[in-house]
Scaffold this motif. Structure first.
Motif, PDB file in Angstrom:
ATOM      1  N   MET B 323     -51.118  82.835  30.470  1.00 55.55           N
ATOM      2  CA  MET B 323     -50.253  83.910  30.973  1.00 55.55           C
ATOM      3  C   MET B 323     -50.311  83.970  32.499  1.00 55.55           C
ATOM      4  SD  MET B 323     -48.723  85.112  28.362  1.00 55.55           S
ATOM      5  CE  MET B 323     -48.889  83.484  27.648  1.00 55.55           C
ATOM      6  N   ARG B 325     -50.822  81.448  34.431  1.00 51.08           N
ATOM      7  CA  ARG B 325     -50.053  80.317  34.969  1.00 51.08           C
ATOM      8  C   ARG B 325     -48.562  80.611  34.903  1.00 51.08           C
ATOM      9  NH1 ARG B 325     -52.602  76.493  32.439  1.00 51.08           N
ATOM     10  NH2 ARG B 325     -54.132  76.530  34.121  1.00 51.08           N
ATOM     11  N   ARG B 326     -48.134  81.231  33.799  1.00 48.92           N
ATOM     12  CA  ARG B 326     -46.720  81.603  33.667  1.00 48.92           C
ATOM     13  C   ARG B 326     -46.299  82.551  34.792  1.00 48.92           C
ATOM     14  NH1 ARG B 326     -43.435  81.303  29.146  1.00 48.92           N
ATOM     15  NH2 ARG B 326     -41.577  82.625  29.208  1.00 48.92           N
ATOM     16  N   GLU B 329     -46.326  80.564  38.229  1.00 52.13           N
ATOM     17  CA  GLU B 329     -45.188  79.653  38.376  1.00 52.13           C
ATOM     18  C   GLU B 329     -43.883  80.424  38.549  1.00 52.13           C
ATOM     19  OE1 GLU B 329     -45.646  77.112  34.979  1.00 52.13           O
ATOM     20  OE2 GLU B 329     -47.347  76.035  35.887  1.00 52.13           O
ATOM     21  N   GLY B 330     -43.748  81.495  37.807  1.00 54.42           N
ATOM     22  CA  GLY B 330     -42.548  82.317  37.945  1.00 54.42           C
ATOM     23  C   GLY B 330     -42.425  82.891  39.354  1.00 54.42           C
ATOM     24  N   VAL B 392     -46.374  86.936  26.457  1.00 56.88           N
ATOM     25  CA  VAL B 392     -45.249  86.300  27.152  1.00 56.88           C
ATOM     26  C   VAL B 392     -44.183  87.324  27.556  1.00 56.88           C
ATOM     27  CG1 VAL B 392     -43.307  84.706  26.866  1.00 56.88           C
ATOM     28  CG2 VAL B 392     -45.606  84.021  26.137  1.00 56.88           C
ATOM     29  N   ASP B 396     -42.951  88.137  31.311  1.00 53.51           N
ATOM     30  CA  ASP B 396     -41.534  88.001  31.676  1.00 53.51           C
ATOM     31  C   ASP B 396     -40.972  89.319  32.204  1.00 53.51           C
ATOM     32  OD1 ASP B 396     -41.780  85.391  30.996  1.00 53.51           O
ATOM     33  OD2 ASP B 396     -40.677  85.528  29.105  1.00 53.51           O
TER      34      ASP B 396
END
Lengths: 423, 423
Positions: B323, B325-326, B329-330, B392, B396
């Motif tokens: 999470m 890393r997500r 990167e986002g 996720v 988001d």
């Protein structure tokens, strides 16, 4: 009440101790380590309710230690636990405090006459260390007077063991003797213009010696000396707070501290500590940086609100005092009947029971072990604690046990003095 | 998600702050004092669940602070709370520990490779102070090396503010620079034969500057220098523990400490700290006297058992890393799209987000306030914390908020540089 434990039934406690020795240095640390007590005390407990405690082998005790103080209304007090559960359902530790932190702060300031403000922490050591730091910040001085033998916590500046402690940790600590005004004056003179604070416990509750109430003259001298020097009078009410007087243990003396440390009974066993202070030290308290990961957790604060409100509403302190007096008077009669030199000291709700001329605790250990085997958990050399959950029937049950225990002690005394036994 | 709070809806938080200012110095203390943050942050919270937090005016946030670290599985994690409730039904604070203390000690020793034993406490400061005291007792030496700017707690020997602190409180503290082997060697040379311990945080997580992982060479040098000097390598894993590696944050480096301090995430928000050590320091740990009124309370220990077991069983750390890393990167993509000099540092599950050339936090404050108004609670200069409850959809949702926030920041940058805006 479970019957007297047979040696075979000790197995669960012994098994846990053997496991603990592998993964905990010495099997246990600190004030709850029963290696400090005569062999026979259980180390591990299964459950607790009201004034009763069950060890891991299921033996039931009336508990005269109250977790070494925090339990003041009874283990699992329904009102305190309901308030805690209600807050827990919303949030405990969050990314900031809950509203109950403000409510508790207001309640403390309203309840404690000397308090203009309060900070919350987790340990009594946190509170006393913060008192010293705030006093130093507020006075811009360094010296702190501490009574010889007084316990103020387990931080390097005050812990009873010197292992791992450096001389510098105590560089600015000077000593006086409790209730000795001349020694207090000498220590204050020695500190001179560098005197930041004078620390004093609510009463002299040092272990392994008779407890002493402060004399009114001593309490007044402490205030006078602090005022003359411009130093902070710091009351350590960690152990006695909320058991002797709802406004702080020195209220009956008419002597109010500048700063005061609290913990133990403030939330009936939930982890919380507090520093209260007057407006003279408000800015200093704002300057020092004290904090901890869990210091703003909401559940112990909700529990503290319920505890303080219940202590105020129910006359719990008067109940504890009445029960303590019942216990003391009963024990006095028993000691006379068994012709034993029992010495009871300390406030009746925080009693210490010792025997005269018993330096090695031969009689004391025999007494508490006999009481333990009769279902009463006592301590031979640390002050004990009553709670509002100890009712008349419980005290009478304790006295039944102590009568049998004292009979055994008396018999052993006679055996040590055959001449007397033969009379 | 509640709509962006209007100024009028701030009233409940403002009202609490006004009340707090009367009874708490400055209205608040320590790391949760939002006076450290730009105006607009709520001070008081109503409730928390999973990775979400509601302030006292009912505004909902996805919380990227996790209570400054303790919440690692989610607020009110059902498994942890079930274990806590089960123990609470029997007993929490009693006149001795419950069996779960031994069970937890065994689980910690089994989980943490360097640990031969463990002690439990309440605060990270307790744990780190005990590490220093045990190292001094075990080596019979005094000097302690600390990285400049590292936070090890709020006790006088280490607290960031010097108010109320004496020179002697830090008499034996020497400094080195994190990741600077030469400075470490110089400090060790200066301590000479009096070197008791070298303290090091899991990574360089100092506030208000980019975070740094320890270089492998630095971690190895630390071990080598301690071994050569006979000193204790003390890892401060209070902040990072149980988020980066289940066996301790330096396991990936193959460098094991002699002593290690833990707190925060060990019991998913229940108040607990721990010191682990190897057999070299077992006897010293037994010699020092450290304790606190609530250090043997059973409920936080039951919660810690459930937390550690769940962290191990569910791959929670891998989830947090994925999470993190997500999120990273986002944010990188968004920063590029908005042409902003966003600098992300620290482990992905403990990120710090700053802007280059933003010493006064003009951009940083604007960014976090815009995110806050979009329902995401971030920090401008303290590392943040992800938990296993951040899924996720939550990440988001965070990225949706940061995209809007960065757009506003970009617009403000353009306004500050009209030439660029005009291009």
């Amino acid at each position: 009440m479970a019957p007297h434990a047979t040696p075979g039934s000790l197995a669960p406690d012994e098994a846990l101790r053997a496991r603990a020795r592998k993964v905990i240095p010495g099997g246990m640390w600190g004030h709850m380590n029963v290696a400090r007590l005569p062999p026979g005390y259980p180390q591990f407990f299964r459950s607790a309710r009201g004034c009763r405690l069950w060890d891991v082998q299921g033996t039931e005790y009336i508990d005269l230690m109250c977790g070494y103080g925090p339990m003041v209304l009874g283990y699992g007090d329904p009102d305190v636990e309901a308030a805690a559960a209600e807050q827990r359902g919303r949030g405990d530790l969050m990314t900031g405090p809950a509203a109950c932190q403000v409510e508790l702060a207001e309640l403390v300031v309203e309840t404690i006459p000397h308090a203009d403000w309060v900070l919350f922490a987790k340990n009594g050591s946190d509170a006393m260390t913060a008192c010293v730091t705030i006093a130093r910040a507020g006075t811009q001085r360094r010296k702190v007077l501490v009574a010889r033998g007084s316990y103020h916590g387990a931080a390097p500046w005050c812990t009873p063991s010197l292992a791992g402690v450096t001389a510098e940790d105590r560089a600015h600590i000077l000593h006086y003797d409790y209730n000795d005004i001349a020694s207090l004056e000498r220590a204050a003179d020695e500190a001179g213009r560098d005197l930041a604070a004078v620390l004093v416990t609510a009463f002299r509750h040092d272990v392994k010696r008779p407890q002493e109430a402060p004399t009114p003259a001593f309490a007044q001298a402490m205030r006078r000396i602090c005022d003359a020097a411009g130093a902070a009078l710091v009351l350590d009410d960690v152990r006695a707070g909320f058991r002797l007087h709802i406004g702080g243990s020195w209220e009956p003396y008419g002597v109010r501290p500048d700063l005061c440390g609290w913990s133990k009974a403030i939330a009936n066993g939930h982890p919380l500590a507090a520093v209260t202070g007057n407006d003279r030290f408000r800015e200093a308290a704002q300057q020092v940086y004290v904090t901890g990961s869990f210091w703003c957790s909401a559940v112990p604060m909700a529990a503290a609100i319920a505890t303080i409100k219940k202590l105020r509403a129910t006359g719990a302190i008067a109940t504890m005092e009445a029960m303590g007096r019942r216990l003391r008077e009963g024990l006095e009669q028993q000691a006379r009947a068994h012709d034993l030199p029992l010495r009871q000291t300390g406030p009746v709700q925080m009693p210490l029971i010792m025997f005269d001329d018993d330096q090695d605790f031969t009689l004391g250990h025999r007494f508490v072990l006999e009481a333990l085997q009769r279902g009463v958990y006592m301590h031979p050399w640390h002050n004990m604690f009553l709670s509002a959950a100890h009712q008349v029937a419980d005290i009478d049950r304790v006295l039944e046990a102590t009568d049998g225990a004292l009979r055994q002690v008396a018999a052993s005394v006679d055996r040590r003095h055959p001449a007397k036994a033969a009379q």
